[in-house]
Motif scaffolding. Structure first.
Motif: not given
Length: 249
Positions: A85-88, A134-137, A13-15, A110-111
């Motif tokens: 880096f897991i971001n998508a 990991l990009n969590t929230s 998800g790097g765009t 996806v998540n």
């Protein structure tokens, strides 16, 4: 500084948003970078923004088979991987009564499911040492209405940071997590709301942030650089909340 000099990094998800900002920070810190995305327009714009040396890959984060193909591509291009880096991810906000199985499965795939199987597929190709972020929230911590499934997927990722840390540290692989609060990214524009509705949602969310504002993607990216770098060699299974204090109220 060149804290990532010579490191080979993959950002899913790097765009756009946090992913794109992180790719830019990684490049400034000396890394070789690959990014993924699915939108043809943002894939093109990201390639233009990041330069010809960045590997730009079309890959659907929800498709388990594509995770295996992505791992093969990374191995072919980089041999080994130093940073992942897991971001998508997607945000699907609905009240409980409006959820259906298709929407539920899409968010989970996806998540959480896709990221899990990407880590598995990349396992033979991680360097020693290596770092996974990991990009969590903040939504994994707070009970925000209409985020039941989104919050659950991010809580699952946060749990993964802890459990896989214990499992993989003996192989030299560190897992850590960043948990952003509300950040100004294109993500909110994908909720299918009108402009007035988006403004109302943004105002409501901002009112819950003690810092009184949304964060920006660069602020999150700098924290990810730390976890990816050797400066964080003793950080294992850690979480950094970057939320303007939202998770504290």
């Amino acid at each position: 500084m060149e804290r990532l000099k010579g490191k080979r990094a993959l950002i899913t998800g790097g765009t756009t948003g946090i992913g794109l900002a992180t790719a830019q920070e990684f490049l400034r810190e000396g890394a070789r970078v690959a990014i993924t995305g699915t939108n043809p327009e943002t894939l093109v714009s990201a390639r233009s923004a990041l330069g010809k040396d960045v590997l730009v890959i079309s890959s659907d984060a929800s498709d388990v088979g594509e995770q295996a193909e992505l791992a093969k591509t990374i191995h072919n291009e980089f041999d080994q991987l130093d940073v992942l880096f897991i971001n998508a991810g997607i945000v699907d906000m609905r009240p409980l009564e409006q959820w259906d199985e298709a929407g539920f499965d899409r968010s989970i795939s996806v998540n959480f499911k896709g990221p899990f199987f990407l880590i598995q597929a990349l396992l033979p190709w991680f360097a020693d040492p290596a770092s996974i972020v990991l990009n969590t929230s903040v939504n994994a911590h707070i009970g925000m209405p209409n985020t039941s499934i989104y919050g659950a997927t991010k809580a699952a990722l946060l749990s993964l940071a802890r459990t896989l840390s214990g499992e993989l540290i003996s192989r030299g692989i560190r897992l850590n997590a960043v948990s952003p609060g509300p950040v100004t990214t294109p993500l909110y524009g994908k909720l299918g709301l009108t402009e007035d509705q988006l403004k109302s949602v943004a105002a409501s969310i901002q009112s819950q942030v003690p810092a009184g504002r949304f964060g920006n993607a660069a602020e999150i990216a700098k924290a990810i650089v730390f976890f990816a770098s050797d400066e964080a060699a003793y950080a294992v299974g850690s979480e950094l909340l970057i939320d303007g204090g939202m998770g504290n109220i």
